[in-house]
Design a protein around this motif. Structure first.
Motif, PDB file in Angstrom:
ATOM      1  N   LEU A  95      -1.920   4.225   3.158  1.00 29.94           N
ATOM      2  CA  LEU A  95      -0.710   4.336   2.349  1.00 29.94           C
ATOM      3  C   LEU A  95      -0.885   3.621   1.005  1.00 29.94           C
ATOM      4  O   LEU A  95      -0.490   4.139  -0.045  1.00 29.94           O
ATOM      5  CB  LEU A  95       0.487   3.744   3.101  1.00 29.94           C
ATOM      6  N   GLU A  96      -1.504   2.444   1.026  1.00 27.54           N
ATOM      7  CA  GLU A  96      -1.712   1.709  -0.226  1.00 27.54           C
ATOM      8  C   GLU A  96      -2.623   2.484  -1.178  1.00 27.54           C
ATOM      9  O   GLU A  96      -2.352   2.572  -2.386  1.00 27.54           O
ATOM     10  CB  GLU A  96      -2.306   0.332   0.050  1.00 27.54           C
ATOM     11  N   ILE A  97      -3.695   3.046  -0.649  1.00 27.33           N
ATOM     12  CA  ILE A  97      -4.625   3.827  -1.475  1.00 27.33           C
ATOM     13  C   ILE A  97      -3.885   4.988  -2.147  1.00 27.33           C
ATOM     14  O   ILE A  97      -4.036   5.232  -3.348  1.00 27.33           O
ATOM     15  CB  ILE A  97      -5.790   4.366  -0.619  1.00 27.33           C
ATOM     16  N   LEU A  98      -3.066   5.696  -1.373  1.00 28.84           N
ATOM     17  CA  LEU A  98      -2.344   6.855  -1.908  1.00 28.84           C
ATOM     18  C   LEU A  98      -1.265   6.432  -2.896  1.00 28.84           C
ATOM     19  O   LEU A  98      -1.061   7.083  -3.926  1.00 28.84           O
ATOM     20  CB  LEU A  98      -1.743   7.661  -0.759  1.00 28.84           C
ATOM     21  N   LEU A  99      -0.554   5.329  -2.600  1.00 29.11           N
ATOM     22  CA  LEU A  99       0.479   4.855  -3.521  1.00 29.11           C
ATOM     23  C   LEU A  99      -0.108   4.432  -4.860  1.00 29.11           C
ATOM     24  O   LEU A  99       0.504   4.633  -5.910  1.00 29.11           O
ATOM     25  CB  LEU A  99       1.235   3.679  -2.887  1.00 29.11           C
ATOM     26  N   ARG A 100      -1.298   3.841  -4.830  1.00 32.33           N
ATOM     27  CA  ARG A 100      -1.922   3.396  -6.071  1.00 32.33           C
ATOM     28  C   ARG A 100      -2.459   4.582  -6.879  1.00 32.33           C
ATOM     29  O   ARG A 100      -2.855   4.406  -8.033  1.00 32.33           O
ATOM     30  CB  ARG A 100      -3.046   2.396  -5.782  1.00 32.33           C
ATOM     31  N   SER A 101      -2.466   5.755  -6.274  1.00 27.96           N
ATOM     32  CA  SER A 101      -2.938   6.957  -6.985  1.00 27.96           C
ATOM     33  C   SER A 101      -1.888   8.060  -6.924  1.00 27.96           C
ATOM     34  O   SER A 101      -2.225   9.243  -6.904  1.00 27.96           O
ATOM     35  CB  SER A 101      -4.252   7.453  -6.361  1.00 27.96           C
ATOM     36  N   THR A 102      -0.615   7.676  -6.906  1.00 26.62           N
ATOM     37  CA  THR A 102       0.476   8.644  -6.798  1.00 26.62           C
ATOM     38  C   THR A 102       0.337   9.774  -7.818  1.00 26.62           C
ATOM     39  O   THR A 102       0.123   9.526  -9.013  1.00 26.62           O
ATOM     40  CB  THR A 102       1.834   7.950  -7.003  1.00 26.62           C
TER      41      THR A 102
END
Length: 230
Positions: free
Chosen positions: A158-165
């Motif tokens: 989730l963090e990886i995806l949020l940082r690359s929204t």
């Protein structure tokens, strides 16, 4: 968050890897300047921890080369060189922090968190999209004000995806960040992980969607995002 560790003492490297992994970071250990510089040319990191007494090249030369390449990765120096002159030299050369040996592992973790919180590095401790809020320090996820229980790897995804929204994250990049040093995932492990995270977010009524681009990777968008990817 992905950290490059440059430390030639294998025992100390192992201890640092263990403590930082417990704190929720993914660590890639290297043991000499050549390995570290090669790693920086082939992947991106959120922070580098650099020893100065390396076997093949002085750590200060590594620092100078990294900054000469216009690489702005935050750098924490860990070294036995404790003179004031050395500290000033390291900071003036582009290091973001300087910690001398011996040190407490808790202080290393605290300094890593502090460096990653700096706005100048475009790293925020709190990430949000629609009704989803994630705190990277506590590694806690909330949806609509309610805490959602996620596993360690679901949280990292989730963090990886949020940082690359709004941007596509290649599957290979996710694999490198999710699976730490010495770990291997199965052929469909990322697909299974994405499916589990999607299900938990849907059950929590999160207003975000994870789109799958077959054979490429994944992208996180708000549920109101007009573009739909099949």
């Amino acid at each position: 968050m992905r950290i490059l560790l440059v430390e030639d003492n294998e025992k100390l490297s192992g201890l640092l890897c263990g403590e930082l992994q417990k704190a929720g970071f993914n660590i890639e250990p290297t043991f000499c300047a050549d390995e570290a510089l090669s790693a920086l040319k082939t992947a991106s990191y959120d922070l580098m921890i650099l020893d100065l007494g390396l076997p093949d090249q002085d750590g200060m030369e590594v620092l100078n080369e990294v900054r000469a390449e216009k690489n702005a990765v935050p750098i924490l120096i860990l070294t036995a060189r404790d003179s004031l002159d050395q500290k000033i030299k390291g900071l003036n050369a582009g290091a973001d922090d300087y910690l001398t040996k011996p040190f407490a592992m808790e202080e290393v973790v605290a300094r890593v968190h502090a460096l990653l919180r700096r706005p100048a590095q475009a790293h925020s401790t709190t990430l949000s999209l629609e009704n989803v809020i994630y705190d990277s320090h506590s590694r806690q996820t909330e949806v609509g004000g309610q805490i959602v229980k996620l596993t360690k790897r679901e949280t990292s995804l989730l963090e990886i995806l949020l940082r690359s929204t709004g941007r596509v994250v290649p599957k290979e990049d996710i694999e490198m960040q999710i699976y730490g040093y010495g770990e291997d995932g199965s052929a469909n492990s990322i697909e299974v992980l994405v499916h589990r995270l999607k299900k938990k977010l849907q059950m929590a009524q999160a207003w975000i969607e994870i789109h799958t681009l077959r054979g490429i990777g994944y992208m996180l968008v708000g549920a109101g995002h007009e573009k739909r990817i099949e």
